[in-house]
Design a protein around this motif. Structure first.
Motif, PDB file in Angstrom:
ATOM      1  N   ALA A 374      47.966  60.452  31.745  1.00  0.00           N
ATOM      2  CA  ALA A 374      48.352  60.996  32.725  1.00  0.00           C
ATOM      3  C   ALA A 374      49.476  60.259  33.171  1.00  0.00           C
ATOM      4  O   ALA A 374      49.536  59.001  33.306  1.00  0.00           O
ATOM      5  N   ILE A 375      50.719  60.960  33.659  1.00  0.00           N
ATOM      6  CA  ILE A 375      51.783  60.030  34.445  1.00  0.00           C
ATOM      7  C   ILE A 375      51.925  60.381  35.922  1.00  0.00           C
ATOM      8  O   ILE A 375      51.919  61.504  36.027  1.00  0.00           O
ATOM      9  N   VAL A 376      51.928  59.132  36.555  1.00  0.00           N
ATOM     10  CA  VAL A 376      51.662  59.512  37.824  1.00  0.00           C
ATOM     11  C   VAL A 376      53.022  58.687  38.540  1.00  0.00           C
ATOM     12  O   VAL A 376      53.306  57.679  38.259  1.00  0.00           O
ATOM     13  N   THR A 377      53.836  59.394  39.132  1.00  0.00           N
ATOM     14  CA  THR A 377      55.029  59.202  39.764  1.00  0.00           C
ATOM     15  C   THR A 377      55.007  59.325  41.364  1.00  0.00           C
ATOM     16  O   THR A 377      55.949  58.787  42.061  1.00  0.00           O
ATOM     17  N   GLU A 378      54.325  59.978  41.774  1.00  0.00           N
ATOM     18  CA  GLU A 378      54.136  60.258  43.296  1.00  0.00           C
ATOM     19  C   GLU A 378      53.439  58.888  43.907  1.00  0.00           C
ATOM     20  O   GLU A 378      52.296  58.421  43.623  1.00  0.00           O
ATOM     21  N   PRO A 379      54.378  58.113  45.152  1.00  0.00           N
ATOM     22  CA  PRO A 379      53.931  56.876  45.456  1.00  0.00           C
ATOM     23  C   PRO A 379      52.548  56.830  45.836  1.00  0.00           C
ATOM     24  O   PRO A 379      51.737  56.176  45.589  1.00  0.00           O
ATOM     25  N   ARG A 380      52.031  57.886  46.663  1.00  0.00           N
ATOM     26  CA  ARG A 380      50.737  57.799  47.294  1.00  0.00           C
ATOM     27  C   ARG A 380      49.533  58.018  46.071  1.00  0.00           C
ATOM     28  O   ARG A 380      48.434  57.264  46.228  1.00  0.00           O
ATOM     29  N   GLU A 381      49.679  58.847  45.043  1.00  0.00           N
ATOM     30  CA  GLU A 381      48.949  58.913  43.805  1.00  0.00           C
ATOM     31  C   GLU A 381      48.816  57.696  43.104  1.00  0.00           C
ATOM     32  O   GLU A 381      47.805  57.101  42.642  1.00  0.00           O
ATOM     33  N   ARG A 382      49.985  57.044  43.014  1.00  0.00           N
ATOM     34  CA  ARG A 382      50.161  55.476  42.184  1.00  0.00           C
ATOM     35  C   ARG A 382      49.303  54.607  42.928  1.00  0.00           C
ATOM     36  O   ARG A 382      48.573  53.926  42.472  1.00  0.00           O
ATOM     37  N   ALA A 383      49.550  54.551  44.176  1.00  0.00           N
ATOM     38  CA  ALA A 383      48.550  53.536  45.141  1.00  0.00           C
ATOM     39  C   ALA A 383      47.281  53.653  45.176  1.00  0.00           C
ATOM     40  O   ALA A 383      46.408  53.038  45.193  1.00  0.00           O
ATOM     41  N   LYS A 384      46.972  55.037  45.192  1.00  0.00           N
ATOM     42  CA  LYS A 384      45.470  55.693  44.992  1.00  0.00           C
ATOM     43  C   LYS A 384      44.708  54.806  43.846  1.00  0.00           C
ATOM     44  O   LYS A 384      43.775  54.372  43.604  1.00  0.00           O
ATOM     45  N   LEU A 385      45.577  55.121  42.582  1.00  0.00           N
ATOM     46  CA  LEU A 385      45.131  54.725  41.238  1.00  0.00           C
ATOM     47  C   LEU A 385      44.999  53.347  41.386  1.00  0.00           C
ATOM     48  O   LEU A 385      43.995  52.492  40.695  1.00  0.00           O
ATOM     49  N   TRP A 386      45.892  52.277  41.890  1.00  0.00           N
ATOM     50  CA  TRP A 386      45.873  51.123  41.697  1.00  0.00           C
ATOM     51  C   TRP A 386      44.967  50.473  42.551  1.00  0.00           C
ATOM     52  O   TRP A 386      44.280  49.665  42.087  1.00  0.00           O
ATOM     53  N   ARG A 387      44.280  51.288  43.526  1.00  0.00           N
ATOM     54  CA  ARG A 387      43.303  50.861  44.453  1.00  0.00           C
ATOM     55  C   ARG A 387      41.897  50.784  43.712  1.00  0.00           C
ATOM     56  O   ARG A 387      41.061  49.952  43.701  1.00  0.00           O
ATOM     57  N   VAL A 388      41.785  51.901  42.432  1.00  0.00           N
ATOM     58  CA  VAL A 388      40.689  51.661  41.784  1.00  0.00           C
ATOM     59  C   VAL A 388      40.455  50.369  41.034  1.00  0.00           C
ATOM     60  O   VAL A 388      39.622  49.847  40.914  1.00  0.00           O
ATOM     61  N   ARG A 389      41.673  50.093  40.364  1.00  0.00           N
ATOM     62  CA  ARG A 389      41.560  48.901  39.660  1.00  0.00           C
ATOM     63  C   ARG A 389      41.541  47.626  40.849  1.00  0.00           C
ATOM     64  O   ARG A 389      40.853  46.718  40.490  1.00  0.00           O
ATOM     65  N   GLU A 390      42.134  47.450  41.796  1.00  0.00           N
ATOM     66  CA  GLU A 390      42.151  46.152  42.727  1.00  0.00           C
ATOM     67  C   GLU A 390      40.899  46.278  43.303  1.00  0.00           C
ATOM     68  O   GLU A 390      40.690  45.053  43.806  1.00  0.00           O
TER      69      GLU A 390
END
Length: 984
Positions: A374-390
């Protein structure tokens, strides 16, 4: 390891008393209370060591005084920042120097040179915000460990931390330009590339010490060039041991670089000059799905060739726990797979970044290992996915079934090209010992983070832990790797350095330490002369905790309401307090941004007021007393919990779900059982009981709340005379508003009219009914009953249980109709406390039906309904902390955005009232201090014409306290067609 020359027994006690008395005489804050020592006995590791005292220096001069005094009396000294170490290098005997409270200045930003000076106590995320604001977003500070919202500069230099973007920016070592430090004998020095000098040229001692050290370090490097070149700096994440390769001539004799990663064993870093980097204009995220973790690691070298800024790995277990704790929406952007890589590309435009993602995805698809992407460019969705890792480290500390996991082998690293083969050997080793693992990490740098479900309580479990760790150390070294990739060796891996390095190199490490710290007082037992990694384990001798109250009720699944005399089939005295045993020291509660936790810490910046500090005190209570009985009588417990607002934010914001509000309620309940309680427990705590009477005589009651003598009497009895009190609605007005709502029998939706809405804001009732009728539903009213919220918050749990049981009995009507609760704190009580306090299938059924008002409206809007009123130009949103804790804080924001509010200002923390807390005389000042963090700035930013939304009654009271001329509204009033201009 204790220095053999250090004094023992009575001599040490005498020295310590002299030391602390001398520091106090010099005006340095010293705390050796039992409560404070409990807080600082732990970090985020598996270890517990009780210090002798904690000091809070306010200047470099204070640090020099402390270290000189400790050195003179040979008292061990441990420098500490945010206390987030997972290796046990922020705890120890002797004196702990907490640099995070007062040494927090940032200055000397040089945009041309891209550098800035920061005190050791500055939090990484706050430094980043400062830099980005000062440079208009052109520069940033690069190191971004997952703990960056609470980890400090000094601690991160000590561990040589890095983070998600280390493939682009490297470790902290690469960003440290110069250091200001204090040596073990109190010299004040300035270190950098090929220099070490006194900060003050007139300070004779520092000048002499700098000269001795500089020559000694150069000679150490000259005499050992071959081993330094052969054994050090072989892989990107070789953090174990000292970084002495920086002393080589070809590396510029970088003394500051050599001290990075020294874990406070050589000097106390008080300030640092760090490098800044250009901030990417935009980024896109490529998420890759794989069949397993080993397969994902085999693509790392191909991905590195594309030059991304981050390559982060995680397995499905992290995703599963995120889904369990945060809901399906938190992970719905991930592709299919059982393991994932998150690859980030920076670029000048989002189209260019997305194109880089697509190009790499196509290449990897052709190689045949990916199963989805999946390619994610929308800022809010990116932040959400980074939260999974962080959030991986915190969330993975507890499996879905409640079993806790632990660090210990959480930080190994190999060369990226060896990562797949290393994992292919490591994961079977984990299975061999019967462990389950949460695996994630900085795969682009070859660093593997892993949490394992060790048994550290039993002798057999600790032996298995020891055997596994030694095998794992041998394995990573066989793959040319490092025991630590960014957390440092600490107590977890120091003993194992002999597996990784030659005897010659270990002797060089010892010589380096001795040059700086001849008497061995700085963080003893770390790196040099290490303590055994199986010593000082925090869980040794601690019994296995039982299930949390809610989990136990789920197991029992009692079909009847338990009687009050047996307290619901739970023991009267629990060996653990609430679920505070779940705290592992991650320290998210010390963050000053993001989430609502912990409002009192944000006001005081004192560890005792953090969720972690409170949990550690309660853990020590059960460790020393064996139970929580009479816990509220303990001065240290009362001090720790005094400023807890019972906002419940920790129950959701804490990665391990520690709920201090529940623990406080339990302790107060146990303490006052059969005893006379404070007046506020009968006034505020029993308020719903008095409201029917007070609304019948509302004119008299409202007059009484304004008369000085009555206010003064209330102050004496514990109700603050400075707090604005609400007007009680007349009974006739309440009945009129309820009739106006037009409730019907057998309706589609039921509205629960809570005690606060009924008595103080009855106009919300018909407004809500009109809105739900607009959505196409018929609206009914639930039977009159109380949820027992104020009984819970004042620790009257039997009374709360009886009220909740009656309420559940009335609401469990055999249907699955939504029950919409207008007051969010009451909605949260029914949803969260009902299953815990009452238990049984009925409580679970009712809890599943309960919605807060904003959640119900959000769901209606997602089905297509839209308000027929014009949105305001600006809105200020204060979400109630209980709603945030139980239902999340996204519903109102989504409503306002969908409604079309162009300017939304969010208050991102508790308002400071939180039920009875803000009305209590002793807590009024702290209530207002909490308000300064978020709601007061939000009101100022929104401006005087903004619509202020406060669904929570306590939030509305705080807004009226802040600005008596300003009114706030429940969302139902804002959306009510009768109270807004219709759309043309």
């Amino acid at each position: 390891m204790e220095n053999a020359d250090m004094p023992h027994g009575d001599d040490r006690d005498t020295n310590l008393r002299q030391l602390l008395a001398g520091l106090r005489e010099q005006g340095i804050e010293v705390d050796d209370t039992s409560r404070r020592l409990s807080e600082y006995s732990y970090d985020a590791s598996n270890y517990r060591i009780r210090p002798a005292a904690v000091v809070f220096p306010g200047s470099v001069d204070d640090v020099r005084k402390v270290v000189r005094a400790c050195s003179a009396l040979e008292v061990p000294t441990i420098a500490r920042g945010g206390g987030t170490s997972m290796a046990g290098n922020a705890i120890g005997e002797g004196v702990v120097i907490d640099l995070s409270r007062r040494m927090v200045s940032v200055e000397g930003l040089d945009a041309g040179q891209a550098t800035v000076w920061a005190d050791a106590g500055v939090v990484l995320s706050e430094l980043r915000s400062y830099v980005e604001k000062a440079t208009n977003g052109k520069l940033t500070f690069a190191p971004d460990p997952s703990s960056m919202t609470r980890a400090t500069i000094g601690g991160s230099i000590g561990n040589d931390a890095c983070g998600n973007h280390s493939v682009a920016y490297g470790r902290m070592t690469q960003h440290v330009k110069e250091l200001e430090l204090v040596t073990a004998d109190g010299a004040h020095l300035h270190a950098g590339r090929d220099f070490l000098r006194a900060v003050d040229a007139t300070d004779h001692h520092s000048v002499v010490r700098a000269g001795e050290l500089h020559e000694g370090l150069k000679e150490l490097a000259r005499a050992n060039m071959a081993p330094l070149r052969v054994e050090l700096q072989k892989i990107p994440r070789q953090v174990s041991g000292y970084h002495l390769g920086h002393l080589l001539p070809e590396n510029g004799v970088d003394i500051a670089g050599a001290l990075a990663g020294s874990e406070g064993t050589c000097a106390v870093v008080v300030r640092a000059k760090v490098a800044l980097v250009p901030k990417p204009r935009t980024t896109a995220l490529l998420c890759l799905g794989y069949q397993d973790t080993v397969e994902s690691a085999r693509d790392v070298m191909t991905i590195l060739a594309a030059k991304p800024s981050a390559i982060e790995g995680l397995d499905a277990s992290i995703v599963d726990i995120m889904r369990h704790r945060r809901g399906d929406a938190s992970v719905d952007s991930l592709p299919k797979g059982q393991a994932f890589l998150m690859v980030e590309f920076p670029a000048e435009t989002i189209d260019q970044a997305a194109s880089d993602c697509e190009r790499l995805a196509e290449k990897l698809r052709a190689d045949g290992r990916t199963v989805d992407h999946a390619i994610v460019t929308e800022p809010r969705e990116r932040a959400k996915l980074w939260r999974v890792r962080e959030d991986g480290a915190g969330l993975s500390s507890r499996r879905i079934d409640g079993v806790q996991t632990w660090p210990g082998w959480e930080d190994s690293a190999v060369a990226p090209e060896r990562l797949a083969d290393y994992l292919a050997d490591l994961l079977p080793l984990v299975k061999k010992y019967g462990y389950t693992a949460f695996t994630y990490g900085h795969f682009g740098a070859g660093c593997v983070h892993m949490r394992l479900d060790y048994d550290l309580r039993s002798d057999a479990g600790r032996q298995a832990f020891s055997d596994f760790t030694r095998e794992a150390a041998t394995l990573v070294v066989a793959h040319g790797g490092s025991l630590s990739g960014e957390h440092g060796d600490g107590r977890a891996r120091g003993e194992l350095l002999e597996v990784m390095y030659s005897r010659e190199m270990l002797a060089i490490f010892k010589a380096f330490k001795h040059l700086w710290d001849p008497t061995g007082i700085l963080n003893p037992g770390i790196i040099v002369d290490p303590e055994p990694f199986s010593a000082s384990l925090a869980l040794e001798g601690v019994p296995q905790p039982g299930p949390d109250h809610g989990e136990l009720r789920a197991v029992l699944d009692a079909a009847v309401v338990p009687s009050s005399d047996n307290r619901g089939l739970l023991p009267v005295v629990s060996p653990f307090v609430g679920n505070t045993h779940a705290c592992i020291g991650v320290g998210r509660c010390r963050a000053t941004t993001g989430g609502f936790m912990c409002p009192s810490y944000r006001a005081t910046k004192d560890e005792k007021d953090s969720t972690r500090g409170r949990a550690r005190v309660l853990q020590e209570l059960t460790r020393t007393k064996g139970s929580s009985q009479d816990g509220w009588s303990s001065p240290e417990v009362r001090e720790a919990l005094d400023l807890c607002l019972s906002c419940k934010a920790c129950s959701t914001d804490c990665p391990t779900g520690v709920d201090v509000a529940e623990a406080k309620s339990q302790l107060v309940d146990e303490h006052y059982r059969g005893r006379l309680r404070p007046f506020t427990h009968y006034s505020i705590g029993w308020l719903p009981r008095w409201l029917p009477l007070l609304t019948r005589v509302s004119a008299v009651a409202n007059l009484g709340t304004r008369i000085g003598p009555f206010r003064a009497l209330g102050e004496l009895l514990g109700v603050s005379a400075r707090r604005r009190l609400p007007d009680f609605a007349q009974s006739a007005r309440i009945r009129r508003r309820v009739r106006e709502a037009g409730f019907r029998r057998n309706a589609d939706i039921l509205v629960f009219i809570d005690s606060f809405t009924r008595a103080f804001r009855p106009e919300v009732v018909p407004a809500a009914a009109r809105i739900f009728r607009e959505t196409g539903n018929s609206v009914g009213c639930t039977p009159d009953a109380c949820c027992g919220l104020t009984w819970i918050s004042t620790g009257q749990r039997d009374g709360a249980r009886r009220r909740l049981a009656r309420l559940i009995g009335k609401l469990d009507d055999g249907t699955d109709r939504d029950i919409v609760v207008l007051e969010p704190s009451c909605a949260a009580t029914i949803r969260d406390e009902g299953p815990k306090l009452v238990g049984g299938a009925a409580a679970a059924r009712v809890a599943a039906r309960v919605r807060s008002f904003s959640v119900a409206v959000d769901e209606a809007m997602q089905r297509g309904w839209m308000p027929k009123t014009l949105p305001p130009e600006t809105a200020v949103l204060q979400t109630h902390c209980h709603e945030h804790a139980v239902f999340g804080s996204g519903a109102q924001k989504r409503i306002l955005e969908a409604w079309g509010v162009p300017n939304l200002v969010e208050s991102s923390s508790c308002c400071g009232v939180a039920g009875n807390f803000g009305f209590e005389a002793e807590h009024f000042d702290m209530s207002m201090k909490v308000a300064e963090h978020s709601v007061i700035p939000a009101l100022a930013k929104g401006g005087s014409d903004a619509l202020v939304l406060t669904d929570g009654f306590s939030c509305a009271m705080q807004v009226s306290q802040i600005d008596p001329e300003r009114s706030s509204k429940h969302l139902a009033i804002a959306l009510d067609p009768r109270n807004a201009r219709p759309v043309d």
